[in-house]
Design an enzyme around this catalytic site. Sequence first.
Site, mmCIF file in Angstrom:
data_model
loop_
_atom_site.group_PDB
_atom_site.id
_atom_site.type_symbol
_atom_site.label_atom_id
_atom_site.label_comp_id
_atom_site.label_asym_id
_atom_site.label_seq_id
_atom_site.Cartn_x
_atom_site.Cartn_y
_atom_site.Cartn_z
ATOM 1 N N GLY A 105 -2.927 3.783 -4.231
ATOM 2 C CA GLY A 105 -3.308 4.310 -5.131
ATOM 3 C C GLY A 105 -4.881 4.692 -4.961
ATOM 4 O O GLY A 105 -5.404 4.702 -3.893
ATOM 5 N N SER A 118 0.829 -1.146 -0.064
ATOM 6 C CA SER A 118 -0.028 -0.070 0.218
ATOM 7 C C SER A 118 0.771 1.066 0.061
ATOM 8 O O SER A 118 0.316 2.457 -0.422
ATOM 9 C CB SER A 118 -1.129 -0.050 1.235
ATOM 10 O OG SER A 118 -2.003 -1.039 1.092
ATOM 11 N N CYS A 127 -9.411 -1.739 3.735
ATOM 12 C CA CYS A 127 -8.469 -0.786 3.308
ATOM 13 C C CYS A 127 -8.884 -0.293 1.712
ATOM 14 O O CYS A 127 -10.202 -0.057 1.538
ATOM 15 C CB CYS A 127 -7.168 -0.773 3.195
ATOM 16 S SG CYS A 127 -5.985 0.518 3.046
ATOM 17 N N LEU A 128 -8.164 -0.581 0.669
ATOM 18 C CA LEU A 128 -8.612 -0.204 -0.680
ATOM 19 C C LEU A 128 -9.843 -1.394 -1.181
ATOM 20 O O LEU A 128 -10.622 -0.882 -1.735
ATOM 21 C CB LEU A 128 -7.385 -0.701 -1.679
ATOM 22 C CG LEU A 128 -7.625 -0.168 -2.983
ATOM 23 C CD1 LEU A 128 -7.830 1.176 -3.213
ATOM 24 C CD2 LEU A 128 -6.632 -0.879 -3.909
ATOM 25 N N GLY A 143 -5.007 7.036 2.218
ATOM 26 C CA GLY A 143 -4.808 8.581 1.841
ATOM 27 C C GLY A 143 -6.278 8.728 1.171
ATOM 28 O O GLY A 143 -6.215 9.953 0.805
ATOM 29 N N PHE A 144 -7.065 7.719 0.909
ATOM 30 C CA PHE A 144 -8.576 8.176 0.320
ATOM 31 C C PHE A 144 -9.330 7.497 1.164
ATOM 32 O O PHE A 144 -8.898 6.402 2.076
ATOM 33 C CB PHE A 144 -8.745 7.451 -1.148
ATOM 34 C CG PHE A 144 -7.751 7.917 -2.059
ATOM 35 C CD1 PHE A 144 -8.483 8.643 -2.952
ATOM 36 C CD2 PHE A 144 -6.341 7.475 -2.321
ATOM 37 C CE1 PHE A 144 -7.663 9.372 -4.306
ATOM 38 C CE2 PHE A 144 -5.697 8.306 -3.322
ATOM 39 C CZ PHE A 144 -6.245 9.067 -4.107
ATOM 40 N N HIS A 179 -6.847 -1.739 9.356
ATOM 41 C CA HIS A 179 -6.283 -2.908 9.279
ATOM 42 C C HIS A 179 -6.479 -3.908 10.721
ATOM 43 O O HIS A 179 -5.553 -3.830 11.436
ATOM 44 C CB HIS A 179 -4.709 -2.872 8.966
ATOM 45 C CG HIS A 179 -4.722 -2.395 7.602
ATOM 46 N ND1 HIS A 179 -4.286 -3.214 6.513
ATOM 47 C CD2 HIS A 179 -4.714 -0.941 6.893
ATOM 48 C CE1 HIS A 179 -4.085 -2.532 5.328
ATOM 49 N NE2 HIS A 179 -4.285 -1.251 5.815
ATOM 50 N N ASN A 217 -3.855 2.772 7.284
ATOM 51 C CA ASN A 217 -2.954 3.301 6.108
ATOM 52 C C ASN A 217 -3.711 3.649 5.013
ATOM 53 O O ASN A 217 -3.724 2.644 3.911
ATOM 54 C CB ASN A 217 -1.802 2.141 5.935
ATOM 55 C CG ASN A 217 -0.895 2.408 4.745
ATOM 56 O OD1 ASN A 217 -0.627 3.670 4.165
ATOM 57 N ND2 ASN A 217 -0.192 1.397 4.196
ATOM 58 N N GLU A 237 -5.956 -6.878 10.791
ATOM 59 C CA GLU A 237 -4.725 -7.961 11.045
ATOM 60 C C GLU A 237 -3.358 -7.149 11.528
ATOM 61 O O GLU A 237 -2.652 -7.928 12.013
ATOM 62 C CB GLU A 237 -4.298 -8.385 9.680
ATOM 63 C CG GLU A 237 -3.381 -7.627 8.743
ATOM 64 C CD GLU A 237 -4.050 -6.376 8.197
ATOM 65 O OE1 GLU A 237 -3.461 -5.285 7.616
ATOM 66 O OE2 GLU A 237 -5.283 -6.033 8.219
ATOM 67 N N GLN A 285 -12.893 0.410 0.007
ATOM 68 C CA GLN A 285 -13.213 1.699 -1.100
ATOM 69 C C GLN A 285 -13.739 1.121 -2.274
ATOM 70 O O GLN A 285 -14.859 1.761 -2.888
ATOM 71 C CB GLN A 285 -12.054 2.485 -1.076
ATOM 72 C CG GLN A 285 -11.327 3.088 0.057
ATOM 73 C CD GLN A 285 -9.971 3.446 -0.103
ATOM 74 O OE1 GLN A 285 -9.437 3.340 -1.141
ATOM 75 N NE2 GLN A 285 -9.266 4.113 0.938
#
Length: 380
Positions: free
Chosen positions: A239, A45, A264-265, A308-309, A348, A306, A350, A268
Amino acid sequence: MHAVLVLEDGRVFPGEGFAARGVATGEIVFNTSMTGYQEILTDPSYHRQIITMTAPHIGNTGVNLEDPESGRVWAAGFVVRSLSPIVSNWRNRGDLATYLQQHNIIGVSGVATRALVRHIRERGVMRAALAHGEAAEDTDSLIQTARDAIDMSGANLVDEVSVEQTYDWREASDSRWYGDSRAAADSPLVVAYDFGIKRNILRMLTDRGLRVRVVPAWTPAADVAAMKPAGVFLSNGPGDPAAVTYAIANVTALLGQIPIFGICLGHQILALALGGVTEKMRFGHRGGNQPVKNLASGEVEIAAHNHGFAVSASSELGGGEITHLNLNDNTVAGLRHKELRAFSVQYHPEASPGPHDSLYLFDEFVAALLAHDPNPARET
């Protein structure tokens, strides 16, 4: 050897270089974890990001063979206030500077990291250039180099970090940390989309008696369904989530067919598949000490983040609901769609590094799988 960090707005932070020499570019971010730098450096990430650690003393526990979250260092560069000259830990197999040198990563110590972090918090994350050696003398050129670096908004970085071929994961956690694994040959199968997956996520799934098959990020939904999994996992990754259009389409196709869990991603992307909206944050959340409120129980979890979006709080989630909030800024930290049997969290559970307050989410995923398919035996 002289080194320097240069930001796209012209701010210059001098320091002393260690590890690799040359020039590296990326988005400058900061992480508030006290330790766990090896897991942070190897987390996919962080691809194309220069990491600043807010803890002033880094490197004292060295590096080991157990903690890497992938097979390489993904961070574009590493910035610290003080690099420890002494390494001492019972698992230690080497020092941080040598480790970064082996992976051709530039490190800079002696940086005024408190001033740097205050600058990022005030101005927002931005592009940066890190130089170690002769290139560090020409700051004007480095400013332009920073401005020419990749912009995370609109960037699909998943293509650069995902596995190329499908594989089965079998490694469980060290029993000294988490207890014994319960995996078995006839256990439920989970297909994990690799958007930049961390190894400890895979261990958490395996520990709970699941067989785990990791597939490339672009694997069509029909191919996943043909594997007859009991559930689908959506991983973390780097990203802009909105740029990973094929992942959004595949998740949309799988919704309602199979229980889905995202981190996380993956969280999203699930939100986007439900009709939600994501947005770039000013400086993001990165660290092992973020407070998250579970809206169902009212309990507060300390969690590792962790990203940024984030998912916009005004998102229409097609009947889904927000389940968790980050108490630092009330951003969306979790969602659930009961009818479609899908849920996700921005943080996260984990850890690696971080606390274990949120491990129950993996147990909830297992419960959802067994409710969907009470007979775990299946063809593979």
